[in-house]
Design an enzyme around this catalytic site. Structure first.
Site, short mmCIF file in Angstrom:
data_model
loop_
_atom_site.label_atom_id
_atom_site.label_comp_id
_atom_site.label_asym_id
_atom_site.label_seq_id
_atom_site.Cartn_x
_atom_site.Cartn_y
_atom_site.Cartn_z
N ASP A 19 4.25 2.57 -2.91
CA ASP A 19 5.27 1.42 -2.30
C ASP A 19 4.17 0.45 -1.52
O ASP A 19 3.27 0.78 -1.37
CB ASP A 19 6.48 1.81 -1.58
CG ASP A 19 7.41 0.70 -1.02
OD1 ASP A 19 7.67 -0.23 -1.85
OD2 ASP A 19 7.63 0.54 0.22
N ASP A 21 5.42 -2.61 1.05
CA ASP A 21 5.91 -2.94 2.21
C ASP A 21 6.02 -1.55 3.19
O ASP A 21 6.75 -0.82 2.73
CB ASP A 21 6.89 -3.75 2.17
CG ASP A 21 6.52 -5.08 1.89
OD1 ASP A 21 5.67 -5.74 2.32
OD2 ASP A 21 7.04 -5.52 0.61
#
Length: 224
Positions: A19, A21
């Site tokens: 991922d 953020d």
């Protein structure tokens, strides 16, 4: 504090899907400012419900707006301000070294993010780490964004990765759900601003408290 990952794997990892953020970059302050500006521009006065928004991170922005019953028109100013403020986003300590070492060890690397693909690639290019990834995918580039497995499966296809040799590293319950749906090891990253109790309650396969701990799961890939 434990310096090794909590959890283990019997099969060596050859591919890592990240991922973005809260895992690779600390973008919370920028997201908060962009959300606040977009809320004021579209909704008007009142306290922007950022804390609720934060609980849905990992999902595609329009999906979060639907869940929160907020106007989809907030997306345009949110994206505009996110681009404008992107120069303030920084990588977490240890992330550049982690990515370089994983590359040196021969692993395939991908990003699967709730952001749009163009915005994610622009951000990583600005940070100078886009070339380290084999593919960077956004939620606008799959039929069903997280928590569906589509984005992880698409990343794996690009990496020619086998699920038993792949891990997905995320900081949200949606990341773990997407990983499990794709049949890969779900790894929780706890060095961002995630709600640790919520993430641990989702029972990740592996828990990491700092980026370097991932290396214990990722020996050098044998070259045939």
């Amino acid at each position: 504090m434990n310096s090794q990952p909590i959890g283990h794997r019997a099969t060596p990892v050859t591919s890592v899907v990240f991922d973005l953020d809260g895992v690779l970059v600390n973008s919370f302050a920028v997201m908060r400012e962009a959300f606040t500006l977009a809320y004021a521009e579209v909704v008007g006065e009142g306290e922007p419900p950022f804390e609720e928004y934060n609980r849905h991170l990992g999902r595609y922005f329009p999906d979060i707006m639907r869940i929160m019953d907020l106007p989809l028109e907030m997306e345009a100013p949110f994206v505009r301000e996110s681009y404008r403020l992107a120069h303030r986003v920084e990588m977490f300590d240890g992330v550049p070294e982690l990515l370089s070492e994983l590359r040196n060890r021969g692993l395939g690397l991908a990003v699967a993010t709730g952001k749009s693909g163009p915005r994610a690639r622009s951000l990583l290019e600005g940070l100078g780490i886009l070339p380290l990834f084999d593919i960077v995918l956004g939620s606008d580039e799959v039929a069903r964004p997280k928590p569906a497995p589509d984005i992880v499966l698409k990343a794996m296809a690009a990496l020619d990765a086998r699920p038993e040799r792949t891990v997905m590293v995320g900081d949200a319950v949606t990341d773990l759900a997407s990983a499990r749906g794709a049949g890969v090891t779900a790894v929780a990253a706890l060095w961002g601003e995630t709600e640790e109790e919520t993430l641990l309650a989702a029972e990740p396969d592996v828990v990491l408290r700092k980026p370097a701990e991932l290396l214990a799961l990722c020996p050098a890939v044998a070259v045939p």
